[in-house]
Design a protein around this motif. Structure first.
Motif, PDB file in Angstrom:
ATOM      1  N   ILE A  36      42.767  32.390  34.556  1.00  0.00           N
ATOM      2  CA  ILE A  36      44.193  32.618  34.825  1.00  0.00           C
ATOM      3  C   ILE A  36      45.045  31.758  33.905  1.00  0.00           C
ATOM      4  O   ILE A  36      46.041  32.219  33.356  1.00  0.00           O
ATOM      5  CB  ILE A  36      44.514  32.356  36.312  1.00  0.00           C
ATOM      6  N   GLN A  37      44.644  30.496  33.695  1.00  0.00           N
ATOM      7  CA  GLN A  37      45.400  29.604  32.821  1.00  0.00           C
ATOM      8  C   GLN A  37      45.395  30.113  31.378  1.00  0.00           C
ATOM      9  O   GLN A  37      46.369  29.929  30.653  1.00  0.00           O
ATOM     10  CB  GLN A  37      44.836  28.186  32.890  1.00  0.00           C
ATOM     11  N   LYS A  38      44.310  30.752  30.960  1.00  0.00           N
ATOM     12  CA  LYS A  38      44.257  31.313  29.609  1.00  0.00           C
ATOM     13  C   LYS A  38      45.218  32.492  29.449  1.00  0.00           C
ATOM     14  O   LYS A  38      45.664  32.783  28.347  1.00  0.00           O
ATOM     15  CB  LYS A  38      42.834  31.757  29.265  1.00  0.00           C
ATOM     16  N   LEU A  39      45.531  33.168  30.560  1.00  0.00           N
ATOM     17  CA  LEU A  39      46.450  34.301  30.515  1.00  0.00           C
ATOM     18  C   LEU A  39      47.919  33.886  30.581  1.00  0.00           C
ATOM     19  O   LEU A  39      48.801  34.694  30.319  1.00  0.00           O
ATOM     20  CB  LEU A  39      46.135  35.279  31.648  1.00  0.00           C
ATOM     21  N   GLY A  41      51.220  32.773  29.382  1.00  0.00           N
ATOM     22  CA  GLY A  41      51.817  32.952  28.060  1.00  0.00           C
ATOM     23  C   GLY A  41      51.554  34.332  27.497  1.00  0.00           C
ATOM     24  O   GLY A  41      52.314  34.838  26.697  1.00  0.00           O
ATOM     25  N   THR A  42      50.446  34.954  27.923  1.00  0.00           N
ATOM     26  CA  THR A  42      50.113  36.293  27.456  1.00  0.00           C
ATOM     27  C   THR A  42      50.718  37.353  28.362  1.00  0.00           C
ATOM     28  O   THR A  42      51.420  38.249  27.904  1.00  0.00           O
ATOM     29  CB  THR A  42      48.579  36.490  27.399  1.00  0.00           C
ATOM     30  N   VAL A  50      51.170  35.084  36.643  1.00  0.00           N
ATOM     31  CA  VAL A  50      49.981  35.822  36.201  1.00  0.00           C
ATOM     32  C   VAL A  50      49.265  36.447  37.396  1.00  0.00           C
ATOM     33  O   VAL A  50      48.922  37.631  37.382  1.00  0.00           O
ATOM     34  CB  VAL A  50      49.019  34.901  35.411  1.00  0.00           C
ATOM     35  N   VAL A  51      49.059  35.674  38.452  1.00  0.00           N
ATOM     36  CA  VAL A  51      48.373  36.188  39.645  1.00  0.00           C
ATOM     37  C   VAL A  51      49.175  37.321  40.272  1.00  0.00           C
ATOM     38  O   VAL A  51      48.611  38.352  40.665  1.00  0.00           O
ATOM     39  CB  VAL A  51      48.126  35.050  40.669  1.00  0.00           C
ATOM     40  N   GLY A  52      50.486  37.179  40.340  1.00  0.00           N
ATOM     41  CA  GLY A  52      51.329  38.238  40.892  1.00  0.00           C
ATOM     42  C   GLY A  52      51.220  39.524  40.097  1.00  0.00           C
ATOM     43  O   GLY A  52      51.136  40.623  40.659  1.00  0.00           O
ATOM     44  N   LYS A  53      51.193  39.418  38.779  1.00  0.00           N
ATOM     45  CA  LYS A  53      51.082  40.613  37.933  1.00  0.00           C
ATOM     46  C   LYS A  53      49.705  41.251  38.055  1.00  0.00           C
ATOM     47  O   LYS A  53      49.582  42.478  38.065  1.00  0.00           O
ATOM     48  CB  LYS A  53      51.415  40.270  36.488  1.00  0.00           C
TER      49      LYS A  53
END
Length: 71
Positions: A36-39, A41-42, A50-53
């Motif tokens: 998740i942390q790698k995502l 910014g992306t 990120v988790v919500g998306k």
């Protein structure tokens, strides 16, 4: 930015209702958190975004949000 654009933006924000939100807590593994942390910014600006998306995309793929929208 021209005044015409500014007025249009302000008007559209007033007409668009905000979504009602709630907080959901869960447990993930360390490996999942690293992914998740790698995502960040992306596809989102922070871990929560990120988790919500990811959840929203999964709900659309499963058809849950499509059924609600059609009613």
């Amino acid at each position: 930015m021209p005044k015409k654009d500014i007025k249009y933006t302000q008007i559209s924000l007033k007409d668009k209702p905000k979504a009602e939100t709630v907080i959901v807590k869960g447990t993930i593994t360390r490996e999942q958190r690293e992914l998740i942390q790698k995502l960040v910014g992306t596809i989102g600006s922070n871990e929560q975004d990120v988790v919500g998306k990811i959840l929203t995309l999964w709900l659309y793929n499963e058809g849950f949000l499509k059924m609600k929208k059609g009613k």
